[in-house]
Design an enzyme around this catalytic site. Sequence first.
Site, PDB file in Angstrom:
ATOM      1  NE  ARG A  28      -0.607  -0.154   4.893  1.00 28.28           N
ATOM      2  CZ  ARG A  28      -1.052   0.162   6.114  1.00 28.28           C
ATOM      3  NH1 ARG A  28      -2.075   0.939   6.215  1.00 28.28           N
ATOM      4  NH2 ARG A  28      -0.461  -0.249   7.162  1.00 28.28           N
ATOM      5  CB  SER A  54      -6.307   2.532   6.127  1.00 28.82           C
ATOM      6  OG  SER A  54      -6.396   2.859   7.275  1.00 28.82           O
ATOM      7  CD  GLU A  75     -17.375   1.144   1.513  1.00 31.75           C
ATOM      8  OE1 GLU A  75     -18.684   0.986   1.719  1.00 31.75           O
ATOM      9  OE2 GLU A  75     -16.721   1.668   2.622  1.00 31.75           O
ATOM     10  CG  PHE A 100     -15.125  -2.380   3.194  1.00 32.57           C
ATOM     11  CD1 PHE A 100     -16.083  -3.148   3.534  1.00 32.57           C
ATOM     12  CD2 PHE A 100     -14.382  -1.769   3.915  1.00 32.57           C
ATOM     13  CE1 PHE A 100     -15.978  -3.936   5.072  1.00 32.57           C
ATOM     14  CE2 PHE A 100     -13.921  -2.123   5.263  1.00 32.57           C
ATOM     15  CZ  PHE A 100     -15.159  -3.034   5.738  1.00 32.57           C
ATOM     16  CG  HIS A 125      -5.992  -2.807   5.249  1.00 28.55           C
ATOM     17  ND1 HIS A 125      -5.506  -1.806   4.630  1.00 28.55           N
ATOM     18  CD2 HIS A 125      -5.657  -2.586   6.569  1.00 28.55           C
ATOM     19  CE1 HIS A 125      -4.921  -1.012   5.383  1.00 28.55           C
ATOM     20  NE2 HIS A 125      -4.976  -1.424   6.763  1.00 28.55           N
ATOM     21  CG  ASP A 133      -9.249  -4.374  11.379  1.00 30.56           C
ATOM     22  OD1 ASP A 133      -9.433  -4.197  12.733  1.00 30.56           O
ATOM     23  OD2 ASP A 133      -9.121  -3.656  10.527  1.00 30.56           O
ATOM     24  NE  ARG A 183      -2.371  -3.488   9.445  1.00 31.97           N
ATOM     25  CZ  ARG A 183      -2.422  -4.183  10.816  1.00 31.97           C
ATOM     26  NH1 ARG A 183      -2.905  -5.533  10.851  1.00 31.97           N
ATOM     27  NH2 ARG A 183      -2.153  -3.939  12.127  1.00 31.97           N
TER      28      ARG A 183
END
Lengths: 332, 271
Positions: A28, A54, A75, A100, A125, A133, A183
């Site tokens: 990322r 993020s 989204e 998402f 992620h 998470d 991530r």
Amino acid sequence: MERHANPRNLVVCVRGFAKMEKKPEATRDGFGKGIVEAGKNKDVVVLDADLAESTRSIKFQEKYPERFFDMGIAEMDMVGTAAGLAASGKIPFACSFAVFATGRAYGAMRLAAISELNVKIVGSHAGVGTGEDGATHQSIDDISLARTLPGMTVIQPCDSLETEKAVLALVRHKGPAYLRTTRSKLPILTKDSEDFVIGKGKVMNEGKDITIIATGALVHIAMDAAEELKKENISARVINIHTIKPIDQSIVLKAAKETKGIVTAEDHNVIGGLGSAVAEVLAENYPAPIKRLGIEDQFGQSGKPDELYQKYGLTKEEIIKASKAITGGARK
Amino acid sequence: MNQTINKLKEIALNVRKDILISTCRANSGHPGGSLSATDIMVCLYFSKMRHNSKKPNDPNRDRFVLSKGHAAPALYSCLARSGYFPIKELETLRQLGSRLQGHPERTKLPGVEASTGPLGQGLSFANGVALAGKIDGGDYKVYCMIGDGESQEGMIWEAAMTSGHYKLDNLCVILDHNRLQIDGNVKDVKNIEPVKDKFSAFNFNVIEIDGHNYKEILEALEEADKVKGKPTIIIANTIKGKGVKIMENKVEWHGKACKSEELGGLCEGVC
């Protein structure tokens, strides 16, 4: 706990494969750098759904605020809006967590694909490597969702440097695409001098007994497995598939012909992802022994990324075991 | 103005006949919601919008996004009668190999701005086009027609929030409020009222009109141009099946074509 299972620990364990001049970075971060560079093209616009920090789209926002749109936590609206921007000559990158950006926006993604619009969807992620998470945020189905859409290009680079190049390649590429980033930090395996060509796999390690085809973080673990196999006199070819669709058929078939079989490795459900893509190529063209390593058709759970990689078998040991099962042990 | 209106009404008669003929030939399609939307679309394509069928990709053109994509027969007729393709081609609607897909596809037919049909998505698309206009300093206007049943889709409200938040005054939404959807009355299936208040609350300038009154339609479209700093929505109260007596306010004509033997009589009776 096996220390080397953690992609983060690969900083230590891939010595010998990559020069460590560059600091390990998450893919990322590579997206953040690449999208800032891409911003020199005034048609590039970026949308995010409240995750700019993020996903690293914030880097673009800082540099080009007038071409950045925070769409809030919406989204589907984000991707639908991106389609309208694309139809007006813009090159939109729509960013969120992978789970998402694809799942929550699937209807809009599908319509963008039907419309053959130049919409780039960026999912960060990805996979169980997302960690704490838990299952709701760990996309193990995003490659599958994106891959099944006609005309959709699907890319998952293996390091930050490759991700930067992928972003620039996507700016030049016409048509809808999905870019999957992660991530956790990863060492830099690729080189500055290497070209990034959409649809072309890369041999990261030459080998003639077995081929390990991996994508994303698993490329690093595959390299580690190849090093171990070498000690046992098994020569493992490692192929980095950064473009899962369209998949590089020739590199897969060449490997099937020149080695005894193929092990695929990915942080994604074994159904619908890289393993499926490779199996489809083999089944129709050159049936060969194959073992798909990945998430075994189940959801993840909370935990540290390295614990989860251990738990779900995304380890060097599993790759070695699968490789030996195909080669029948050490080469004579 | 009266002269313009008379001319527009004459075009609308032909559009309504085209809707009946094309869906009849296809033996499927959505006449009810096409007929309710006809007068507004005729005002847009034949009076209000700046567009040229010879230059369908002109960057300065006004854009129309038919979010309620099942009203494609009305859109296709307006496009054909504006010169985007031969009127005769309307009879290929929904047939294999036709450019006139069951729901509009932008890659297939010149003049179609957005691929639509899966409900709720067109407004987000229209926002994107309007945002692009803002970035580029373009002076084009984006029109987006949504349905009332369609407004049960959550995405409409995500998008409405975006239109309001980004103050898209180059966007004009038109709600074809015909009060019927497949399963019955919108208010019985899942009530969207008070829809006027909802859009006000989403920071829209709201105008309510009779969607079959040409003077009201044209005046509302003019007003939308004058309001700055926020998007406008025209809540157009319409009649599903308008202009074809047996179809008016009848939900069963949402997604059913007339039979060949009925066609002649129905076309004659179009008003």
